[in-house]
Enzyme design. Structure first.
Site, PDB file in Angstrom:
ATOM      1  N   LYS A 254      -3.611   3.012  11.017  1.00 52.02           N
ATOM      2  CA  LYS A 254      -2.454   2.487  11.756  1.00 52.02           C
ATOM      3  C   LYS A 254      -2.332   3.132  13.136  1.00 52.02           C
ATOM      4  CE  LYS A 254       0.297   1.646   7.571  1.00 52.02           C
ATOM      5  NZ  LYS A 254       0.283   0.205   7.348  1.00 52.02           N
TER       6      LYS A 254
ATOM      7  N   CYS B  39       5.781  -4.983   1.206  1.00 52.03           N
ATOM      8  CA  CYS B  39       5.699  -3.927   0.184  1.00 52.03           C
ATOM      9  C   CYS B  39       7.017  -3.177   0.060  1.00 52.03           C
ATOM     10  CB  CYS B  39       4.547  -2.961   0.451  1.00 52.03           C
ATOM     11  SG  CYS B  39       2.949  -3.749   0.371  1.00 52.03           S
TER      12      CYS B  39
HETATM   13  N1  7TS Z   1       4.209   3.871   4.022  1.00 54.90           N
HETATM   14  C1  7TS Z   1       4.652   3.026   4.958  1.00 54.90           C
HETATM   15  C2  7TS Z   1       5.963   3.288   5.627  1.00 54.90           C
HETATM   16  C3  7TS Z   1       3.875   1.919   5.301  1.00 54.90           C
HETATM   17  O1  7TS Z   1       4.326   1.077   6.244  1.00 54.90           O
HETATM   18  C4  7TS Z   1       2.634   1.709   4.659  1.00 54.90           C
HETATM   19  C5  7TS Z   1       1.778   0.504   4.942  1.00 54.90           C
HETATM   20  C6  7TS Z   1       2.223   2.644   3.704  1.00 54.90           C
HETATM   21  C7  7TS Z   1       3.038   3.705   3.406  1.00 54.90           C
HETATM   22  C8  7TS Z   1       0.911   2.522   2.992  1.00 54.90           C
HETATM   23  O2  7TS Z   1      -0.145   2.806   3.835  1.00 54.90           O
HETATM   24  P1  7TS Z   1      -1.644   2.715   3.300  1.00 54.90           P
HETATM   25  O3  7TS Z   1      -2.481   2.992   4.481  1.00 54.90           O
HETATM   26  O4  7TS Z   1      -1.772   3.712   2.221  1.00 54.90           O
HETATM   27  O5  7TS Z   1      -1.816   1.320   2.767  1.00 54.90           O
HETATM   28  N2  7TS Z   1       2.465  -0.554   5.504  1.00 54.90           N
HETATM   29  C9  7TS Z   1       2.002  -1.812   5.679  1.00 54.90           C
HETATM   30  C10 7TS Z   1       2.776  -2.793   6.300  1.00 54.90           C
HETATM   31  O6  7TS Z   1       3.909  -2.632   6.720  1.00 54.90           O
HETATM   32  N3  7TS Z   1       2.057  -3.917   6.325  1.00 54.90           N
HETATM   33  O7  7TS Z   1       0.880  -3.701   5.749  1.00 54.90           O
HETATM   34  C11 7TS Z   1       0.820  -2.383   5.354  1.00 54.90           C
END
Ligand code: 7TS
Length: 417
Positions: free
Chosen positions: A230, A370
């Site tokens: 991200k 999510c």
């Molecule tokens: N926490 C937050 C606040 C997030 O926005 C996300 C992913 C995660 C945890 C999980 O991250 P990962 O890299 O372990 O998958 N958020 C999103 C979103 O808002 N749209 O797609 C993924």
């Protein structure tokens, strides 16, 4: 229309080859960076360079390639340590993503420290990644989940937080920035409340660190988790930072190669930090490229990243609010939120909206993001969400608005006041 701050977005855009893509005959407008950011060519090249020049397993070989790979891989720990203002490189644990980092804490620290009757305090705006692991832990340990209250505009109600975080609280798990509202949460104040009650605080930095200058020392947190994908890095790399004393007291989460110091037929002595938590061959190429992503952000300067984002978010909220029957979620003040704007337009399903925007070359996300319990609280199936990053321009906000007007024609609903 150009940005009013000292930030050369056109120069930055040249580093992102994907932004030249044409979708449905129109230049791509990528407004989905909260899901994953795009990657600059420096990051992409770092991956190719690793595989072409020094691909080898780390920590094992004594040959040149392995030494080079190990040095480059381990150097990223220091890059990350400095970026988040942690004390020691051994506190930086490489994981696959934020989700794995949080699960590591839930399995390792949680099973050791959460007892029947203890309370785990969350906010209703948590991503499932910072909710489901705690739900599972609470069920297993007979602990209770306690949810903080939110204000109408999607901020944490700090008055009731001071009562909800109490002597039974064992852990506070909170997102630094909401991926739905964009709200920037008062993590430091929550950390102080947690510590006053001898509890520990884990901060989900997945949305925070790509956009905000972040110091784990200043936030006063105990654990901090985030994903590199991200923040311009490749997929498959996350970080768990934890205070050394906590990490040292925690058992390994996974067992196997690399995490041992010696193995006998019937017992094993574990490796020291940080390798104790990194079993098996790690994601060497992507970790190395992650270091390049962090350097890229550092070179721009996080203050500038933030200022650019406030400008775009403010402009987007002002333009979007001119649409009739729109509901924009989260704080109205762009300085209290990150570059994430969720909205619904009365009568339009967010998925239909997303599809029509995509037909116009504009990529947004639509759905529950999510955050299903939050959608239930908001009494909606989902929202449309535009999210911004360093390569987005004010013109792209105008293109979003133009595509929304196109949706009006198709669906016959959107009208400007
Ligand atoms: N926490 C937050 C606040 C997030 O926005 C996300 C992913 C995660 C945890 C999980 O991250 P990962 O890299 O372990 O998958 N958020 C999103 C979103 O808002 N749209 O797609 C993924």
């Amino acid at each position: 229309m150009s940005s009013s701050i000292d930030f050369d977005v056109e120069k930055i855009r040249k580093d992102f080859p994907i932004l030249d893509r044409v979708i449905e005959g129109k230049r791509l407008v990528y407004l989905d960076s909260a899901a994953t950011s795009q990657k600059p060519s420096q990051v992409i090249k770092a991956i190719t360079n690793y595989y072409e020049q020094y691909n080898a397993n780390v920590h094992r070989g004594i040959h040149t390639l392995s030494e080079e790979a190990t040095a480059a891989y381990e150097a990223v720990r220091e890059t990350v340590r400095e970026f988040i203002d942690a004390r020691e490189t051994c506190e930086i644990i490489f994981t696959r993503n934020t989700t794995e980092a949080i699960n590591l804490v839930a399995y390792s620290w949680g099973k050791q420290n959460v007892l029947p009757g203890d309370e785990i305090v969350l906010s209703p705006m948590e991503h499932h990644s910072n909710l489901v692991p705690w739900q599972q832990l609470a069920a297993e340990r007979e602990a209770k989940l306690v949810y903080l209250d939110l204000t109408e505009d999607g901020q944490i109600n700090m008055e009731t937080a001071a009562q909800l975080i109490g002597p039974k609280t064992r852990l506070v798990a909170i997102t630094q920035m909401s991926n739905v509202f964009g709200t920037i949460n008062p993590v430091k104040e929550l950390a102080q409340l947690a510590h006053k009650n001898n509890a520990v605080i884990l901060v989900d930095g997945a949305q925070g660190i790509p956009h905000l200058k972040t110091s784990v020392a200043d936030l006063e947190c105990d654990f901090y988790a985030f994903s590199l994908h991200k923040m311009l890095g490749p997929t498959g790399v996350g970080i768990l930072w934890g205070k050394k004393a906590l990490l040292e007291a925690m058992p390994p989460f996974m067992f196997g190669g690399d995490m041992i110091s010696s193995v006998h037929r019937d017992k094993t002595r574990f490796n020291e930090l940080p390798w104790k938590f990194e079993a098996g061959t790690p994601n060497v190429a992507d970790v190395i490229a992650s270091g390049v992503a962090v350097d890229y952000l550092k070179n721009i300067g996080m203050d500038k990243v933030r200022a650019h984002e406030i400008e775009i978010t403010r402009y987007a909220m002002q333009k979007l609010s001119e649409i009739k029957d729109i509901v924009i979620y989260g704080p109205l003040d762009a300085t209290k939120r990150g570059g994430v704007v969720s909205f619904n337009i009365n009568g339009l399903h967010p998925h239909d909206l997303g599809q029509i925007l995509s037909d116009n070359g504009v990529a947004i996300r639509a759905g529950h993001h999510c955050c299903q319990p939050l959608m239930k609280d908001l009494k909606v199936m989902g929202t449309a969400r535009a999210s911004f990053y360093i390569y987005n321009t004010l013109e792209e906000v105008d293109m979003l608005l133009a595509a929304l007007k196109e949706a009006e024609k198709v669906m016959g609903h959107v009208a400007c006041r």
